[in-house]
Motif scaffolding. Structure first.
Motif, mmCIF file in Angstrom:
data_model
loop_
_atom_site.group_PDB
_atom_site.id
_atom_site.type_symbol
_atom_site.label_atom_id
_atom_site.label_comp_id
_atom_site.label_asym_id
_atom_site.label_seq_id
_atom_site.Cartn_x
_atom_site.Cartn_y
_atom_site.Cartn_z
ATOM 1 N N MET A 1 0.829 -1.210 0.000
ATOM 2 C CA MET A 1 0.000 0.000 0.000
ATOM 3 C C MET A 1 0.864 1.260 0.000
ATOM 4 O O MET A 1 0.669 2.169 -0.791
ATOM 5 N N ARG A 24 8.524 -0.792 2.772
ATOM 6 C CA ARG A 24 7.224 -1.106 2.184
ATOM 7 C C ARG A 24 6.265 -1.495 3.300
ATOM 8 O O ARG A 24 6.569 -2.379 4.106
ATOM 9 N N ALA A 26 2.232 -2.418 4.594
ATOM 10 C CA ALA A 26 0.893 -2.913 4.301
ATOM 11 C C ALA A 26 0.016 -2.655 5.529
ATOM 12 O O ALA A 26 0.513 -2.256 6.582
ATOM 13 N N ASP A 61 -0.399 3.162 -3.226
ATOM 14 C CA ASP A 61 -1.108 2.376 -4.246
ATOM 15 C C ASP A 61 -0.545 2.660 -5.642
ATOM 16 O O ASP A 61 -1.284 2.801 -6.631
#
Length: 292
Positions: A1, A24, A26, A61
């Motif tokens: 995300m 990264r 999520a 995104d």
């Protein structure tokens, strides 16, 4: 995300607050850990599009939020470290104002959020009469107004009493079931029971990103307990990393971070998460000194 790629933020030629950071993220609760000045607030300001990276990219995104900040702003809740309010309005008026800014048109949601942070009985009071903890709770409520997919909170429990801190941690844990919640703090207890991952920063760099269990696992065998006299304590303080010292009569009970047996009679000890993070910080310091 949320994908941070080689993110750097410099202020002139003298100060680099964040350096080549890649991460990264999520959905879930992420604890952003580091001492004051580690670069945590600067990183969160870039995620919140309040300032732009001088290098690298932040993608939400797949969209670069520096180029298209609206891609994340409408789905973001943000509570900065220094949260100011209009002190000549009531808590309800303050929430109504921010609801209008965020396009929230449901009065019931405002009432629910004030109840959530235990301010519903003070909704008509002027913000100028609120304590620091009450203002912090009002800031938490405004950050949740638009039901964000990404919630960024910087030192969220500053000014909260123990009961309020517990209530807020439970709230963030629940939000992390289906949202990305990033909590920046140097108070380990704020995140140790709710964060699925810990991102550890030092001097603007990301030195580790792992689960609390993995951080604890790396520290096992590096945290020791010992009981020593004053002379031994002076030696150990100069040659090891003393985490805690407590006088017990003529002896001093120590907790020590060290990769090998620090002194005769020392026993390996199960580290707390805070001790594990301290042991990792010292290990990074030693590595930097050896490389130099």
């Amino acid at each position: 995300m949320l994908d941070l790629q080689n993110v750097t933020k410099s202020f002139g030629k003298q100060l680099t607050a964040v350096s080549d950071l890649s991460l990264r993220l999520a959905p879930g609760v992420v604890g952003l850990i580091g001492h004051n000045g580690a670069g945590k607030s600067t990183l969160m300001q870039m995620i919140a599009t309040l300032t732009r990276p001088t290098g690298g990219r932040i993608l939400f995104d797949g969209v670069d939020i520096a180029a298209k900040p609206e891609a994340i702003r409408r789905r973001l809740g943000y509570l900065p470290q220094d949260f100011g309010v209009y002190r000549n309005v009531s808590a309800l008026e303050f929430m109504q104002y921010f609801a209008a800014l965020k396009g929230v048109r449901d009065p019931a949601r405002i009432r629910r959020l004030l109840e959530l942070v235990n301010l519903h009985e003070q909704a008509g009071r002027m913000a100028s009469t609120f304590s620091g903890g009450m203002l912090r709770r009002l800031g938490i409520a405004q950050a949740l107004l638009n039901d964000p997919d990404v919630l960024v909170v910087d030192e969220p429990t500053a000014g909260l009493d123990p009961e309020e801190r517990l209530r807020f941690r439970n709230l963030l844990a629940e939000l992390g079931f289906n949202k990305l919640v990033i909590i920046s703090t140097h108070i380990v207890s704020d995140v140790e029971t709710i964060a699925g991952r810990l991102a550890i920063m030092k001097s603007g760099r990301l030195v580790a990103c792992d689960t609390p269990d993995a951080v604890l696992g790396r520290a096992r065998g590096q945290v020791w307990s010992a009981s020593v006299d004053a002379a031994e304590y002076d030696v150990l303080r100069a040659t090891t990393h003393v985490l805690q010292a407590l006088r017990q009569g003529e002896r001093i009970a120590l907790r020590i971070a060290h990769p090998t047996l620090p002194c005769a009679g020392a026993l390996p000890s199960e580290p707390s998460l805070e001790e594990a993070l301290m042991a990792q910080r010292y290990a990074v310091n030693d590595t930097v000194r050896e490389a130099a």
